[in-house]
Write a protein that holds these residues in place. Structure first.
Motif, mmCIF file in Angstrom:
data_model
loop_
_atom_site.group_PDB
_atom_site.id
_atom_site.type_symbol
_atom_site.label_atom_id
_atom_site.label_comp_id
_atom_site.label_asym_id
_atom_site.label_seq_id
_atom_site.Cartn_x
_atom_site.Cartn_y
_atom_site.Cartn_z
ATOM 1 N N PRO A 147 0.812 -1.225 0.000
ATOM 2 C CA PRO A 147 0.000 0.000 0.000
ATOM 3 C C PRO A 147 0.845 1.276 0.000
ATOM 4 N N ARG A 148 0.355 2.287 -0.713
ATOM 5 C CA ARG A 148 1.023 3.589 -0.771
ATOM 6 C C ARG A 148 0.829 4.392 0.499
ATOM 7 N N ASN A 149 -0.255 4.130 1.190
ATOM 8 C CA ASN A 149 -0.589 4.982 2.332
ATOM 9 C C ASN A 149 -0.304 4.319 3.683
ATOM 10 N N ASP A 150 0.488 3.264 3.696
ATOM 11 C CA ASP A 150 0.886 2.605 4.945
ATOM 12 C C ASP A 150 2.269 3.129 5.304
ATOM 13 N N TRP A 151 2.361 3.963 6.321
ATOM 14 C CA TRP A 151 3.574 4.706 6.632
ATOM 15 C C TRP A 151 4.398 4.055 7.732
ATOM 16 N N TYR A 152 5.715 4.213 7.582
ATOM 17 C CA TYR A 152 6.686 3.754 8.582
ATOM 18 C C TYR A 152 7.617 4.915 8.909
ATOM 19 N N ALA A 153 8.018 4.992 10.164
ATOM 20 C CA ALA A 153 9.013 5.976 10.586
ATOM 21 C C ALA A 153 10.313 5.231 10.848
ATOM 22 N N TYR A 154 11.409 5.784 10.352
ATOM 23 C CA TYR A 154 12.714 5.206 10.668
ATOM 24 C C TYR A 154 13.297 6.014 11.822
ATOM 25 N N THR A 155 13.557 5.345 12.941
ATOM 26 C CA THR A 155 14.061 5.987 14.151
ATOM 27 C C THR A 155 15.393 5.351 14.545
ATOM 28 N N ASN A 156 15.973 5.838 15.628
ATOM 29 C CA ASN A 156 17.213 5.239 16.139
ATOM 30 C C ASN A 156 17.013 3.770 16.481
ATOM 31 N N ALA A 157 15.803 3.379 16.774
ATOM 32 C CA ALA A 157 15.494 1.995 17.148
ATOM 33 C C ALA A 157 15.070 1.146 15.944
ATOM 34 N N GLY A 158 15.099 1.709 14.737
ATOM 35 C CA GLY A 158 14.696 0.967 13.546
ATOM 36 C C GLY A 158 13.373 1.470 12.991
ATOM 37 N N PHE A 159 12.750 0.656 12.156
ATOM 38 C CA PHE A 159 11.477 1.034 11.542
ATOM 39 C C PHE A 159 10.327 0.800 12.507
ATOM 40 N N ARG A 160 9.428 1.770 12.560
ATOM 41 C CA ARG A 160 8.225 1.686 13.389
ATOM 42 C C ARG A 160 7.023 1.995 12.506
ATOM 43 N N ARG A 161 6.028 1.131 12.565
ATOM 44 C CA ARG A 161 4.841 1.340 11.732
ATOM 45 C C ARG A 161 3.986 2.453 12.314
ATOM 46 N N ILE A 162 3.611 3.398 11.458
ATOM 47 C CA ILE A 162 2.710 4.484 11.836
ATOM 48 C C ILE A 162 1.278 4.074 11.548
ATOM 49 N N GLY A 163 1.037 3.513 10.364
ATOM 50 C CA GLY A 163 -0.301 3.073 9.988
ATOM 51 C C GLY A 163 -0.725 3.662 8.656
ATOM 52 N N GLN A 164 -1.940 3.350 8.263
ATOM 53 C CA GLN A 164 -2.474 3.844 6.994
ATOM 54 C C GLN A 164 -3.115 5.207 7.216
ATOM 55 N N CYS A 165 -2.531 6.207 6.539
ATOM 56 C CA CYS A 165 -3.009 7.578 6.680
ATOM 57 C C CYS A 165 -2.335 8.439 5.620
ATOM 58 N N THR A 166 -2.572 9.721 5.676
ATOM 59 C CA THR A 166 -1.914 10.653 4.760
ATOM 60 C C THR A 166 -0.530 10.986 5.296
ATOM 61 N N LEU A 167 0.290 11.596 4.449
ATOM 62 C CA LEU A 167 1.630 11.999 4.862
ATOM 63 C C LEU A 167 1.564 12.989 6.029
ATOM 64 N N GLU A 168 0.660 13.934 5.960
ATOM 65 C CA GLU A 168 0.544 14.938 7.016
ATOM 66 C C GLU A 168 0.225 14.298 8.362
ATOM 67 N N ILE A 169 -0.713 13.352 8.348
ATOM 68 C CA ILE A 169 -1.075 12.660 9.596
ATOM 69 C C ILE A 169 0.086 11.792 10.062
ATOM 70 N N ALA A 170 0.779 11.130 9.134
ATOM 71 C CA ALA A 170 1.935 10.305 9.489
ATOM 72 C C ALA A 170 3.013 11.156 10.159
ATOM 73 N N ARG A 171 3.271 12.353 9.607
ATOM 74 C CA ARG A 171 4.246 13.269 10.219
ATOM 75 C C ARG A 171 3.843 13.630 11.645
ATOM 76 N N SER A 172 2.587 13.968 11.791
ATOM 77 C CA SER A 172 2.082 14.373 13.103
ATOM 78 C C SER A 172 2.185 13.221 14.115
ATOM 79 N N LEU A 173 1.739 12.034 13.707
ATOM 80 C CA LEU A 173 1.796 10.879 14.605
ATOM 81 C C LEU A 173 3.234 10.494 14.943
ATOM 82 N N ALA A 174 4.108 10.527 13.951
ATOM 83 C CA ALA A 174 5.511 10.183 14.182
ATOM 84 C C ALA A 174 6.153 11.178 15.139
#
Length: 87
Positions: free
Chosen positions: A4-31
Motif C-alpha cells: 500500500p502507498r498509504n501505509d507509513w513507517y518511521a525510521y528511528t534510532n530503534a529501527g522502523f516503526r509502523r505508523i499506519g495507513q493515513c496521509t503523509l501529514e497525519i503520518a508526520r504528526s503521529l511520528a
C-alpha cells in the motif's frame, strides 16, 4: 506483492516503526508525537523494496571496495612494496 502507498513507517534510532495507513501529514504528526526528534525519515510500505534494493547496492559497493583494498594490500605485501602513508 503490491504494497500500500498509504501505509507509513518511521525510521528511528530503534529501527522502523509502523505508523499506519493515513496521509503523509497525519503520518508526520503521529511520528512526531510518538517519537519526537528521533524520527529520521518517513517511508511508505510501497517504497520499502526500492530502499532495500538501494541498501543492498551500497553494501555490495563497500564489500567490493574492501575486497579491492585487500587485494592491493596482498599484492603490495607479495612484491615488498610499502605504503607511502606509513613513512
Amino acid at each position: 506483492m503490491r504494497l500500500p502507498r498509504n501505509d507509513w513507517y518511521a525510521y528511528t534510532n530503534a529501527g522502523f516503526r509502523r505508523i499506519g495507513q493515513c496521509t503523509l501529514e497525519i503520518a508526520r504528526s503521529l511520528a512526531h508525537r510518538e517519537y519526537g526528534d528521533d524520527v529520521h525519515m518517513l517511508i511508505t510500505a510501497q517504497q520499502l523494496p526500492k530502499l532495500l534494493s538501494r541498501v543492498k547496492g551500497i553494501i555490495k559497493y563497500h564489500e567490493d571496495l574492501e575486497e579491492e583494498h585487500y587485494e592491493c594490500m596482498r599484492h603490495d605485501a607479495e612484491t615488498g612494496r610499502e605504503d607511502p602513508d606509513d613513512e
